[in-house]
Each structure stands twice: as C-alpha cells, then as structure tokens.
Write a protein that holds these residues in place. Sequence first.
Motif, PDB file in Angstrom:
ATOM      1  N   SER A 280       0.882  -1.229  -0.044  1.00 31.44           N
ATOM      2  CA  SER A 280      -0.051  -0.013  -0.187  1.00 31.44           C
ATOM      3  C   SER A 280       0.720   1.289   0.110  1.00 31.44           C
ATOM      4  CB  SER A 280      -0.830  -0.026   1.242  1.00 31.44           C
ATOM      5  OG  SER A 280      -2.071   0.691   1.061  1.00 31.44           O
ATOM      6  N   SER A 319      -6.216  -0.229   2.443  1.00 29.26           N
ATOM      7  CA  SER A 319      -7.100   0.557   1.571  1.00 29.26           C
ATOM      8  C   SER A 319      -7.239   2.029   1.954  1.00 29.26           C
ATOM      9  CB  SER A 319      -8.451  -0.261   1.302  1.00 29.26           C
ATOM     10  OG  SER A 319      -9.489  -0.138   2.527  1.00 29.26           O
ATOM     11  N   ARG A 322      -4.518   4.908   1.289  1.00 30.56           N
ATOM     12  CA  ARG A 322      -3.998   5.408   0.037  1.00 30.56           C
ATOM     13  C   ARG A 322      -4.720   6.671  -0.687  1.00 30.56           C
ATOM     14  NH1 ARG A 322      -2.461   0.888  -3.290  1.00 30.56           N
ATOM     15  NH2 ARG A 322      -3.737   1.707  -4.937  1.00 30.56           N
ATOM     16  N   ASN A 332     -10.266   2.150  -3.978  1.00 27.84           N
ATOM     17  CA  ASN A 332      -9.469   1.620  -3.033  1.00 27.84           C
ATOM     18  C   ASN A 332     -10.270   0.460  -2.267  1.00 27.84           C
ATOM     19  OD1 ASN A 332      -7.279   3.029  -3.297  1.00 27.84           O
ATOM     20  ND2 ASN A 332      -7.716   4.786  -1.976  1.00 27.84           N
TER      21      ASN A 332
END
Length: 352
Positions: A280, A319, A322, A332
Amino acid sequence: MGVEYQPNNHHHNGGGEEGKEGHFDSVPPLILGLQPSALVDHVAKVDWSLLSQIPGESGGSFPVEIEELEHILGEVKTHILSSPNDSTSSKTIAGGSVANTIRGLTSGFGLSCGIIGACGDDEQGKLFVRNMSFYGVNLSRLRRNKGSTAQADELMRADFAGSKWLVMRYAISNLEIMHAAVRIAKQEGLLISLDLASFEMVRKFKLPLLQLLESGNIDLCFANEDEATELLRDEEGANPEVALEFLAKHCQWAVVTLGPNGCIVKHGKETVRVPAIGESKAIDATGAGDLFASGFLYGLVKGLSLEECCKVGSCSGGSVIRALGGEVTPENWQWMYKQMQTKGLTIPSSGK
C-alpha cells in the motif's frame, strides 16, 4: 494533519430538545457504533512548520475551545500543501473513529450497521447525516437535536435489542454514556469492542480505562503500538507483546496493531502475528486503525480464523491510507478486494 470537530468538546489532531429520527427497522443492525456526538473531520496536507506551532504531540489528540479550532483551521489554509495536479489536499467528512469503522463495515463489507448517538441540525450535523446515509448506515438511533451538534444524554434499551456487536472508542468526555451503553449492551447480550483512542487519552485518563478493561465487559480491544505501550508505561519492560498479554487477560480478543510491522492478536491460548500488507502506498494514515477494525470485525462476524481476521484487517487498513481522510474511495475498495483475492480470502458480496 486532521482536525476533528466535536461541538461542546472540540478535539484537534485526530479526532436543545430531543427529536427522534424515523422508526426502528424490523431487522436491527448487526453492528452498532456508539458515537455520543457527531464528529466532523477536517483533513489537510500541511507543511511541518504548522505542527510545530500547535500545542500537543504529533499523532495525539487534545480538546480545544471553538475559538482555537477556528484559529487552527485558518492557519491550515495558509500552510496547505497542494500541487497542480492535486485537488485533494484537504477534505471535510463525517469523522470519528467509530464512524470510520461503521462506514467501512457498511460500504466495503456490506454488513448492516447503525450509529447510536446525537447530532444537531447545524451544518456539521447535516454533513454527518448526509455522509453516513450515503453509505447506507442506519441512523434511526441517532437523536436529532435543535441547534449545534450536541451529546446524546440518554440511551434506550430498544436501541440495542437484536444487535450482535457494540463498537466504542475510549474518551473521557463520554465515560458516563459509555458505562450506560455497556450496561444495556450486556443486558441485551451484545459483544463489545473498544478502541483505545490515542496515547494521550490513555496517558491522561488511564485509571478509568483500566477499570473499564478490568470489568470484564469488553470482549474485543484494539490498541496501536503507542497506546499499548502507554497503557503499561509504569511497568518494567512494557512493550506491545506485554500489553497484548495484559489485554488478553481481560478481553476475549486482544489486538495490537504495529503499523508497518503488521499486528499481533491473542484469543484464548492462540496468538497470531500477521505482517502488514506491504503493497500500500501511504498517503495519509488517518483511519488506518479504524478500518483495520472494520476488517477484523467482519472476519469475526463471518466466523473466519484469527489469522484470516487479521489478514482482512490488514487489507482494509491498507486501503484507507491510499487517500486522504478516514473514508475509503471506491477505487481503493476495489484494490482491497484484489488484495483479499490474492490472499485466498472470500470477497464480501458487496465487492462482487
């Protein structure tokens, strides 16, 4: 940098007459989040020089008066970092740890969730309602008050009936209502999850927190490395592993997240260590722990193994970092579903 707005109790660096909205649905939400007052997050990319001008430690949170909040937001505008191709250098969204977790469970994992609390009919309250409603969060237990967003001062047993989990975040200003929620939730047979909020909250208000943990009413506890270490600061050799053992003595599930080093979790005699996702690109860590909690809770509800719960949590936590703020973008979520697939995890039906 995040600035969290909680009218009547303004927090920074993250975090009238009663009316009732709607009527309860025939099927209660599976998971309820206790958010005594609606919070709004102002998140912005700023240069470091601003942080040195604001009291408090980087990564912590503390209360400020409304005048100081307005001053900070004014300063944010002059220190904002933006590049020609970047329109997302700041955003204002419904915030607070519990709202982040509940929104993630609803929008990314497709579980039925609701918020218990209060909010006003001011701009902040309306923004909170709009944002949470957009993602399908059940707000029938959210009391609407006239005027500025205020704190819920009463809970009803009907609020909790039929739900399975109650999600809370430790906050000294909410201690009374948290105790009331715990009492009703336990009478109604709910499991309770507690997030330790911030190392500053743990440091300044440790005794009531220890009493809450030692009551045996908290079934699942989430702490990050700083909070876990702070909890046992006075003990010799305090570290995340020792804190995990302490938490596991009082809670069925104890979770300590270690940022880029993943997490350690204990349930009964089983201890699991899972590395971070690794793939990530970190833009903003706001909500990383909250979204880890979304994934972990989803795993528990679905009966996944302890290790799988951690893996789902690392995917959902990965997630949210990001993009800016504690809200996961549609792109995401798609990224998260791909990560889950590569790890052999079943994708939620909402992602298919």
